[in-house]
Structure formats: C-alpha cells, structure tokens
Design an enzyme around this catalytic site. Structure first.
Site, PDB file in Angstrom:
ATOM      1  N   SER A 165      -5.185  -1.335  -5.126  1.00 30.60           N
ATOM      2  CA  SER A 165      -6.406  -2.178  -5.101  1.00 30.60           C
ATOM      3  C   SER A 165      -6.929  -2.034  -6.452  1.00 30.60           C
ATOM      4  O   SER A 165      -6.843  -0.594  -6.943  1.00 30.60           O
ATOM      5  CB  SER A 165      -7.507  -1.880  -3.950  1.00 30.60           C
ATOM      6  OG  SER A 165      -8.524  -2.494  -4.731  1.00 30.60           O
ATOM      7  N   HIS A 195      -1.618  -3.998 -10.732  1.00 32.36           N
ATOM      8  CA  HIS A 195      -1.036  -2.846 -10.174  1.00 32.36           C
ATOM      9  C   HIS A 195       0.490  -3.071  -9.776  1.00 32.36           C
ATOM     10  O   HIS A 195       0.624  -4.303  -9.619  1.00 32.36           O
ATOM     11  CB  HIS A 195      -1.682  -1.853  -9.463  1.00 32.36           C
ATOM     12  CG  HIS A 195      -2.347  -2.942  -8.383  1.00 32.36           C
ATOM     13  ND1 HIS A 195      -1.579  -3.442  -7.115  1.00 32.36           N
ATOM     14  CD2 HIS A 195      -3.899  -3.312  -8.196  1.00 32.36           C
ATOM     15  CE1 HIS A 195      -2.521  -4.115  -6.544  1.00 32.36           C
ATOM     16  NE2 HIS A 195      -3.715  -3.975  -7.039  1.00 32.36           N
ATOM     17  N   GLY A 203       1.233  -3.583  -6.588  1.00 28.42           N
ATOM     18  CA  GLY A 203       0.894  -4.702  -5.821  1.00 28.42           C
ATOM     19  C   GLY A 203       1.296  -5.984  -6.194  1.00 28.42           C
ATOM     20  O   GLY A 203       1.922  -7.038  -5.941  1.00 28.42           O
ATOM     21  N   HIS A 204       0.384  -6.203  -7.228  1.00 25.78           N
ATOM     22  CA  HIS A 204       0.574  -7.581  -8.022  1.00 25.78           C
ATOM     23  C   HIS A 204       1.962  -7.726  -8.489  1.00 25.78           C
ATOM     24  O   HIS A 204       2.657  -8.633  -8.291  1.00 25.78           O
ATOM     25  CB  HIS A 204      -0.217  -7.390  -9.242  1.00 25.78           C
ATOM     26  CG  HIS A 204      -1.806  -7.519  -9.145  1.00 25.78           C
ATOM     27  ND1 HIS A 204      -2.447  -6.394  -9.555  1.00 25.78           N
ATOM     28  CD2 HIS A 204      -2.571  -8.449  -8.504  1.00 25.78           C
ATOM     29  CE1 HIS A 204      -3.796  -6.649  -9.051  1.00 25.78           C
ATOM     30  NE2 HIS A 204      -3.873  -7.953  -8.486  1.00 25.78           N
ATOM     31  N   GLY A 240      -1.516 -11.639  -1.464  1.00 24.16           N
ATOM     32  CA  GLY A 240      -1.224 -10.254  -0.688  1.00 24.16           C
ATOM     33  C   GLY A 240      -1.942 -10.131   0.442  1.00 24.16           C
ATOM     34  O   GLY A 240      -2.985 -10.861   0.651  1.00 24.16           O
TER      35      GLY A 240
END
Ligand code: PAF
Length: 284
Positions: free
Chosen positions: A187, A34, A36-37, A149
C-alpha cells in the site's frame, strides 16, 4: 510514453486509438507506485494495445484533510517506474481542471448500501468520491478494461456497481493482493510506517490466515462462530498494538454479514497502527 495533464489532449489521444481499433487498458492510481501497481500494469498490458495509467490524488475521496495532506507524493519516481514498464500514456490531471466547478460543488455519485457499510461507515463520503473520480476518468480515457487491486475489495465492488448503474461498456478486472515477504499487503501508505510499526503490521495478515483456518476447521460455521472469531481477532489485534476499526466476516458477493458457509466468504480488516490506517482482506 506520453505524459499528459491536459484533459482534452488525453481524451483526443484515447479517442484516436479507439477510432483506429486499438484497445485500451486503464489503471487508475493516486501515485506512490509500488509492485502491486506494477502487477496491475502487467495485467493491463496483457489485455489491450495501450495501457493508460492515471496519477491523481483525488481530494473528494478523503474524509480526513490530514490524510489528504500527508498522502505521499513521489511523482518523479512514479514517472521513471512507468517509463521502465513502458505504458502508452500517463495521465496526470490537475484538480482545478478535473473539478472546474470547484471541489465543494461537485455533484457526487451515490451508489446505495454498498457505499455505506464497512469502509463507507468509517470513511463517510469516501466511495462517493471514488465513484465520482472514476466515472470522470472513464469518460476521458474510454477504456475497454480497467484494472483494480483486490486489496480495496469494497472499492472494486463499488466500481462494478458504477459500471452497472451507468451501463458502461468496460470490463472491470480485479487482481490478487500483492504482499511483502512477511504478508503485509502493499500500500502507498506503508511508506509512513515507522520501523517498529512496519514490523508489527504483518500481524494483520497472520490474523486473517488464522481466521480463515478456523472457519475451515468448523464443520458448519454459523452466525455465533463468526461473531466469536471477529471478536477474538479484534482482541488479538489490540494485543498486538493495533486499534481495529472492524474485523468482518462477510459474504463475498454482497458484503453482507455471513450467516453460514454456503456461499464464498471474505474476511476484511481495517486497523490503525499509530496514525496509519491499514486495510486487508482474504477470501475463504
Ligand atoms: O485505489 C485508488 O488508488 C483510488 O481509490 C482510485 C481508484 C485511483 C480512485 O482515486
């Protein structure tokens, strides 16, 4: 972008880069990528000549077989996302070659107290599994930098401890939590939330923000204040439809219970909504 599953092949390629004086940033993942990655990959790109991303759903770190079985697998989608951001190598090992001795026979890495509190207490064996997979991945990739993260705040501390214990020459970088517009921490597990669970889930972040403001509003917060705040937040989460596992106000550098606000603090939450377990944290 090269995609490699073979361990030896990945090792040889990374060694070649190192021999040629080209640096490597590494982003280990379990897939289902996602934004975030992608923010971790962005950071990785800014640090080194090559970015390596691994995708490996590590069976050793799941204390619950059902959690492992329903862990989302979106390999094709992940590969096209990685092709778009143009990383040097995507490493996708198979469990049978990664743990040739058999998953049950792997000698796991134990790192002491940091692995037995909070997440460690609720997910026995989880951090030994994380430390073991990350150490093997580090050995194959030999990165100069590894990016994680802050959402898995305790995991980041465990990795730092791993690097210290084995004197690994790797810079461990933590990156801020990437959030949806309503505050829910991104997440891979969010994919499993029903529409109504998804809507309620932002409450965790609202509660974290509210505890943070409450701590700041108290002149000299102490043990009793922290205990009250932990309890009232748990109650609020229950009222909002969650089953909290912990709400903990801790010292940021040890994760031991906060006694006062002399040092930096972190508020950590783990709570289930329906069958989905969510974790989040906020620095004070
Ligand atoms: O944070 C994760 O996705 C995993 O714990 C990690 C670091 C890739 C190890 O399997």
């Amino acid at each position: 972008m090269q995609v490699i599953s073979d361990i030896k092949e990945a090792q040889i390629l990374c060694q070649k880069w190192q021999d040629e004086g080209e640096s490597i940033s590494f982003v280990p993942t379990m897939g289902c990528l996602h934004d975030g990655h992608l923010s971790l990959i962005d950071k990785a790109k800014s640090l080194a000549d090559h970015v390596v991303v691994s995708i490996f759903v590590n069976p050793l770190q799941f204390d619950d077989i059902n959690d492992l079985l329903k862990y989302p697998g979106t390999l094709e989608d992940d590969r096209s996302k990685l092709a778009e951001v143009d990383v040097s190598l995507v490493f996708i090992p198979h469990a049978s070659s990664f743990y040739p001795e058999g998953e049950d026979n792997v000698e796991q890495i134990e790192l002491g107290e940091i692995t037995s509190i909070l997440e460690g207490a609720h997910r026995p064996g989880h951090f030994a599994g994380v430390a073991t997979v990350v150490k093997r991945l580090f050995k194959i990739i030999q990165p100069n930098f590894a990016i994680f993260g802050d959402k898995d705040f305790q995991q980041l501390m465990v990795i730092k401890q791993l690097v210290k214990k084995f004197s690994l020459d790797i810079n461990i970088i933590g990156m801020p939590i990437f959030r949806e517009n309503d505050g829910l921490a991104m997440s891979s597990r969010n994919i499993h939330l029903s529409k109504s669970e998804r809507k309620k889930s932002a409450e965790i972040y609202r509660q974290l923000e509210s505890v943070k403001s409450a701590i700041k509003a108290i002149a000299h917060p102490g043990l009793a204040d922290f205990a009250d705040l932990e309890q009232s937040t748990s109650k609020n989460l229950i009222a909002a439809g969650f089953t909290p596992e912990y709400v903990a106000i801790r010292q940021v550098d040890t994760l031991l219970p906060a006694k006062n606000h002399d040092s930096a603090l972190v508020i950590l939450v783990a709570a289930k909504i329906g069958k989905i377990r969510l974790i989040d944290n906020i620095l004070v």
